[in-house]
Scaffold this motif. Structure first.
Motif, PDB file in Angstrom:
ATOM      1  N   PRO A  87      15.352 -38.917   0.219  1.00  0.00           N
ATOM      2  CA  PRO A  87      16.397 -39.822  -0.254  1.00  0.00           C
ATOM      3  C   PRO A  87      17.757 -39.131  -0.414  1.00  0.00           C
ATOM      4  O   PRO A  87      18.698 -39.733  -0.888  1.00  0.00           O
ATOM      5  CB  PRO A  87      15.868 -40.231  -1.634  1.00  0.00           C
ATOM      6  CG  PRO A  87      15.154 -39.007  -2.123  1.00  0.00           C
ATOM      7  CD  PRO A  87      14.537 -38.370  -0.883  1.00  0.00           C
ATOM      8  N   PHE A  88      17.871 -37.843  -0.008  1.00  0.00           N
ATOM      9  CA  PHE A  88      19.083 -37.056  -0.316  1.00  0.00           C
ATOM     10  C   PHE A  88      20.255 -37.376   0.620  1.00  0.00           C
ATOM     11  O   PHE A  88      21.353 -36.867   0.431  1.00  0.00           O
ATOM     12  CB  PHE A  88      18.752 -35.560  -0.290  1.00  0.00           C
ATOM     13  CG  PHE A  88      17.562 -35.242  -1.136  1.00  0.00           C
ATOM     14  CD1 PHE A  88      17.654 -35.320  -2.515  1.00  0.00           C
ATOM     15  CD2 PHE A  88      16.336 -34.939  -0.564  1.00  0.00           C
ATOM     16  CE1 PHE A  88      16.548 -35.079  -3.313  1.00  0.00           C
ATOM     17  CE2 PHE A  88      15.226 -34.696  -1.346  1.00  0.00           C
ATOM     18  CZ  PHE A  88      15.331 -34.769  -2.721  1.00  0.00           C
ATOM     19  N   ASN A  89      19.993 -38.207   1.627  1.00  0.00           N
ATOM     20  CA  ASN A  89      21.088 -38.605   2.525  1.00  0.00           C
ATOM     21  C   ASN A  89      21.904 -39.761   1.934  1.00  0.00           C
ATOM     22  O   ASN A  89      22.783 -40.295   2.587  1.00  0.00           O
ATOM     23  CB  ASN A  89      20.543 -38.961   3.911  1.00  0.00           C
ATOM     24  CG  ASN A  89      19.490 -40.049   3.862  1.00  0.00           C
ATOM     25  OD1 ASN A  89      19.066 -40.456   2.776  1.00  0.00           O
ATOM     26  ND2 ASN A  89      19.067 -40.517   5.014  1.00  0.00           N
ATOM     27  N   HIS A  90      21.606 -40.129   0.704  1.00  0.00           N
ATOM     28  CA  HIS A  90      22.364 -41.185   0.014  1.00  0.00           C
ATOM     29  C   HIS A  90      23.637 -40.572  -0.584  1.00  0.00           C
ATOM     30  O   HIS A  90      23.586 -39.453  -1.116  1.00  0.00           O
ATOM     31  CB  HIS A  90      21.493 -41.797  -1.091  1.00  0.00           C
ATOM     32  CG  HIS A  90      22.059 -43.043  -1.668  1.00  0.00           C
ATOM     33  ND1 HIS A  90      23.059 -43.038  -2.621  1.00  0.00           N
ATOM     34  CD2 HIS A  90      21.789 -44.355  -1.408  1.00  0.00           C
ATOM     35  CE1 HIS A  90      23.378 -44.284  -2.936  1.00  0.00           C
ATOM     36  NE2 HIS A  90      22.614 -45.109  -2.209  1.00  0.00           N
ATOM     37  N   PRO A  91      24.781 -41.300  -0.537  1.00  0.00           N
ATOM     38  CA  PRO A  91      26.037 -40.744  -1.082  1.00  0.00           C
ATOM     39  C   PRO A  91      25.915 -40.275  -2.529  1.00  0.00           C
ATOM     40  O   PRO A  91      26.604 -39.345  -2.945  1.00  0.00           O
ATOM     41  CB  PRO A  91      27.025 -41.913  -0.969  1.00  0.00           C
ATOM     42  CG  PRO A  91      26.455 -42.807   0.078  1.00  0.00           C
ATOM     43  CD  PRO A  91      24.970 -42.614   0.085  1.00  0.00           C
ATOM     44  N   ASP A  92      25.037 -40.883  -3.322  1.00  0.00           N
ATOM     45  CA  ASP A  92      24.869 -40.463  -4.729  1.00  0.00           C
ATOM     46  C   ASP A  92      24.563 -38.969  -4.840  1.00  0.00           C
ATOM     47  O   ASP A  92      25.013 -38.306  -5.786  1.00  0.00           O
ATOM     48  CB  ASP A  92      23.705 -41.219  -5.394  1.00  0.00           C
ATOM     49  CG  ASP A  92      24.115 -42.632  -5.798  1.00  0.00           C
ATOM     50  OD1 ASP A  92      25.292 -42.990  -5.575  1.00  0.00           O
ATOM     51  OD2 ASP A  92      23.255 -43.364  -6.311  1.00  0.00           O
ATOM     52  N   ALA A  93      23.799 -38.443  -3.902  1.00  0.00           N
ATOM     53  CA  ALA A  93      23.314 -37.059  -4.020  1.00  0.00           C
ATOM     54  C   ALA A  93      24.445 -36.033  -3.899  1.00  0.00           C
ATOM     55  O   ALA A  93      24.308 -34.904  -4.381  1.00  0.00           O
ATOM     56  CB  ALA A  93      22.238 -36.790  -2.956  1.00  0.00           C
ATOM     57  N   VAL A  94      25.544 -36.401  -3.255  1.00  0.00           N
ATOM     58  CA  VAL A  94      26.650 -35.443  -3.057  1.00  0.00           C
ATOM     59  C   VAL A  94      27.921 -35.885  -3.782  1.00  0.00           C
ATOM     60  O   VAL A  94      28.985 -35.298  -3.583  1.00  0.00           O
ATOM     61  CB  VAL A  94      26.943 -35.214  -1.551  1.00  0.00           C
ATOM     62  CG1 VAL A  94      25.801 -34.469  -0.888  1.00  0.00           C
ATOM     63  CG2 VAL A  94      27.240 -36.519  -0.834  1.00  0.00           C
ATOM     64  N   GLN A  95      27.807 -36.891  -4.635  1.00  0.00           N
ATOM     65  CA  GLN A  95      28.998 -37.374  -5.334  1.00  0.00           C
ATOM     66  C   GLN A  95      29.591 -36.245  -6.184  1.00  0.00           C
ATOM     67  O   GLN A  95      28.869 -35.592  -6.943  1.00  0.00           O
ATOM     68  CB  GLN A  95      28.645 -38.568  -6.224  1.00  0.00           C
ATOM     69  CG  GLN A  95      29.885 -39.302  -6.652  1.00  0.00           C
ATOM     70  CD  GLN A  95      29.611 -40.349  -7.718  1.00  0.00           C
ATOM     71  OE1 GLN A  95      28.471 -40.734  -7.953  1.00  0.00           O
ATOM     72  NE2 GLN A  95      30.674 -40.790  -8.359  1.00  0.00           N
ATOM     73  N   GLY A  96      30.869 -35.961  -6.041  1.00  0.00           N
ATOM     74  CA  GLY A  96      31.535 -34.885  -6.793  1.00  0.00           C
ATOM     75  C   GLY A  96      31.641 -33.599  -5.992  1.00  0.00           C
ATOM     76  O   GLY A  96      32.464 -32.733  -6.292  1.00  0.00           O
ATOM     77  N   LEU A  97      30.821 -33.458  -4.965  1.00  0.00           N
ATOM     78  CA  LEU A  97      30.810 -32.200  -4.204  1.00  0.00           C
ATOM     79  C   LEU A  97      32.126 -31.970  -3.450  1.00  0.00           C
ATOM     80  O   LEU A  97      32.451 -30.846  -3.073  1.00  0.00           O
ATOM     81  CB  LEU A  97      29.618 -32.191  -3.229  1.00  0.00           C
ATOM     82  CG  LEU A  97      29.203 -30.840  -2.668  1.00  0.00           C
ATOM     83  CD1 LEU A  97      28.807 -29.870  -3.769  1.00  0.00           C
ATOM     84  CD2 LEU A  97      28.049 -30.983  -1.675  1.00  0.00           C
ATOM     85  N   GLU A  98      32.924 -33.041  -3.274  1.00  0.00           N
ATOM     86  CA  GLU A  98      34.218 -32.884  -2.587  1.00  0.00           C
ATOM     87  C   GLU A  98      35.180 -32.011  -3.409  1.00  0.00           C
ATOM     88  O   GLU A  98      36.194 -31.548  -2.889  1.00  0.00           O
ATOM     89  CB  GLU A  98      34.847 -34.264  -2.265  1.00  0.00           C
ATOM     90  CG  GLU A  98      35.366 -35.058  -3.450  1.00  0.00           C
ATOM     91  CD  GLU A  98      34.269 -35.681  -4.330  1.00  0.00           C
ATOM     92  OE1 GLU A  98      33.108 -35.698  -3.902  1.00  0.00           O
ATOM     93  OE2 GLU A  98      34.598 -36.140  -5.440  1.00  0.00           O
ATOM     94  N   GLN A  99      34.847 -31.728  -4.661  1.00  0.00           N
ATOM     95  CA  GLN A  99      35.714 -30.871  -5.496  1.00  0.00           C
ATOM     96  C   GLN A  99      35.439 -29.388  -5.292  1.00  0.00           C
ATOM     97  O   GLN A  99      36.027 -28.533  -5.956  1.00  0.00           O
ATOM     98  CB  GLN A  99      35.484 -31.216  -6.974  1.00  0.00           C
ATOM     99  CG  GLN A  99      35.866 -32.649  -7.313  1.00  0.00           C
ATOM    100  CD  GLN A  99      35.368 -33.051  -8.687  1.00  0.00           C
ATOM    101  OE1 GLN A  99      35.900 -32.616  -9.689  1.00  0.00           O
ATOM    102  NE2 GLN A  99      34.334 -33.865  -8.712  1.00  0.00           N
ATOM    103  N   VAL A 100      34.563 -29.091  -4.353  1.00  0.00           N
ATOM    104  CA  VAL A 100      34.064 -27.731  -4.204  1.00  0.00           C
ATOM    105  C   VAL A 100      34.377 -27.212  -2.799  1.00  0.00           C
ATOM    106  O   VAL A 100      34.220 -27.941  -1.828  1.00  0.00           O
ATOM    107  CB  VAL A 100      32.529 -27.784  -4.443  1.00  0.00           C
ATOM    108  CG1 VAL A 100      31.840 -26.574  -3.913  1.00  0.00           C
ATOM    109  CG2 VAL A 100      32.235 -27.996  -5.907  1.00  0.00           C
ATOM    110  N   SER A 101      34.843 -25.954  -2.686  1.00  0.00           N
ATOM    111  CA  SER A 101      35.166 -25.415  -1.358  1.00  0.00           C
ATOM    112  C   SER A 101      33.976 -24.698  -0.704  1.00  0.00           C
ATOM    113  O   SER A 101      33.892 -24.601   0.513  1.00  0.00           O
ATOM    114  CB  SER A 101      36.331 -24.421  -1.461  1.00  0.00           C
ATOM    115  OG  SER A 101      35.956 -23.320  -2.282  1.00  0.00           O
ATOM    116  N   HIS A 102      33.076 -24.155  -1.524  1.00  0.00           N
ATOM    117  CA  HIS A 102      31.945 -23.393  -0.998  1.00  0.00           C
ATOM    118  C   HIS A 102      30.665 -23.810  -1.714  1.00  0.00           C
ATOM    119  O   HIS A 102      30.716 -24.188  -2.888  1.00  0.00           O
ATOM    120  CB  HIS A 102      32.161 -21.883  -1.200  1.00  0.00           C
ATOM    121  CG  HIS A 102      33.292 -21.336  -0.390  1.00  0.00           C
ATOM    122  ND1 HIS A 102      34.616 -21.529  -0.747  1.00  0.00           N
ATOM    123  CD2 HIS A 102      33.301 -20.628   0.764  1.00  0.00           C
ATOM    124  CE1 HIS A 102      35.388 -20.960   0.164  1.00  0.00           C
ATOM    125  NE2 HIS A 102      34.617 -20.401   1.091  1.00  0.00           N
TER     126      HIS A 102
END
Ligand code: SAM
Length: 236
Positions: free
Chosen positions: A44-59
């Protein structure tokens, strides 16, 4: 003594990488910034919920399985290529791929987040690598300015890479077709001299590796100089 316990883990995704074989992959991430790939997340990790907030991270840290070197019987000592392959060290003193549980870790650049996938660069991961977890890199905690490692205190030495004119043109053309910085990738990987440390290459011997869908061939006109001979479409 604690009873031996086993735990099972399952991948949250798989890497699609420029590296189609283990040979010539840099020994650590970021030694080849042009090494790019995609982490394809699985349900289920291909759902946008799983990466929400990760855009604040460079690495990000990737925890993954060295799936091509998994072994039944754990080793206590290994011979890291960095030490020339003839000195052994305790497995826990090294980042060798042959290790208990076969778990690897790499800090890579997060280039973009797309639905169900992360675009990455600076990777040192083979195509098809199963990824167990992703964690944001936290500079204040993960970058330790006083850290010391006298076994690996500097990046590997680089050797000159020269090109046959035609090979350079082929690399540019294939790079355009792929939409990838192929010539830079070839230079960044070959300058680290992928051949095993004990091998003294004769100028006649041709070496090769597949990057994306092309086969790159080179030789050593002198022991510590690489000349790129040709780049061939592998037809895959
Ligand atoms: N940065 C990671 C770490 O420290 O755990 C990997 C370091 S390991 C010394 C780097 C080597 O792992 C590369 O040169 C490549 O040949 C190998 N490698 C990468 N992905 C692999 C995989 N899925 N299975 C086996 N070997 C792999």
């Amino acid at each position: 003594m604690q009873p031996a316990m086993t735990y099972s883990v399952s991948p949250i995704g798989y890497i699609r990488s420029c590296f189609k074989e283990k040979f010539a992959i840099p020994r650590q991430p970021h030694l080849a910034p042009a090494a790019r790939g995609v982490l394809e997340l699985v349900p289920p990790f291909n759902h946008p919920d799983a990466v929400q907030g990760l855009e604040q991270v460079s690495h990000v840290w990737l925890l993954f399985l060295f799936h091509q070197t998994l072994e039944e019987k754990p080793r206590l000592k290994v011979r890291p290529p960095r030490l020339g392959g003839n000195r052994s060290l305790g497995v826990f003193a090294t980042r060798a791929t042959h290790r208990p549980n076969g778990i690897g870790q790499s800090v890579v650049t997060l280039e973009a987040i797309e639905p169900g996938r992360l675009k990455l660069s600076g990777i040192d991961l083979l195509d098809g690598t199963p990824v167990l977890d992703i964690k944001p890199y936290v500079p204040y905690a993960d970058a330790i300015s006083t850290a010391r490692n006298t076994m690996a205190d500097a990046p590997p030495l680089e050797i000159p890479v020269i090109w046959e004119t035609e090979a350079r043109a082929q690399a540019e053309l294939h790079g355009e077709r792929l939409g990838e910085p192929l010539a830079a990738l070839i230079e960044q990987c070959l300058t680290q001299d992928p051949r095993p440390a004990y091998q003294i290459p004769s100028p006649e011997r041709r070496y090769g590796v597949r990057l994306w869908d092309v086969d790159v061939h080179w030789h050593y006109p002198e022991p510590d100089v690489i000349r790129v001979l040709d780049i061939e479409f592998a037809g895959v």
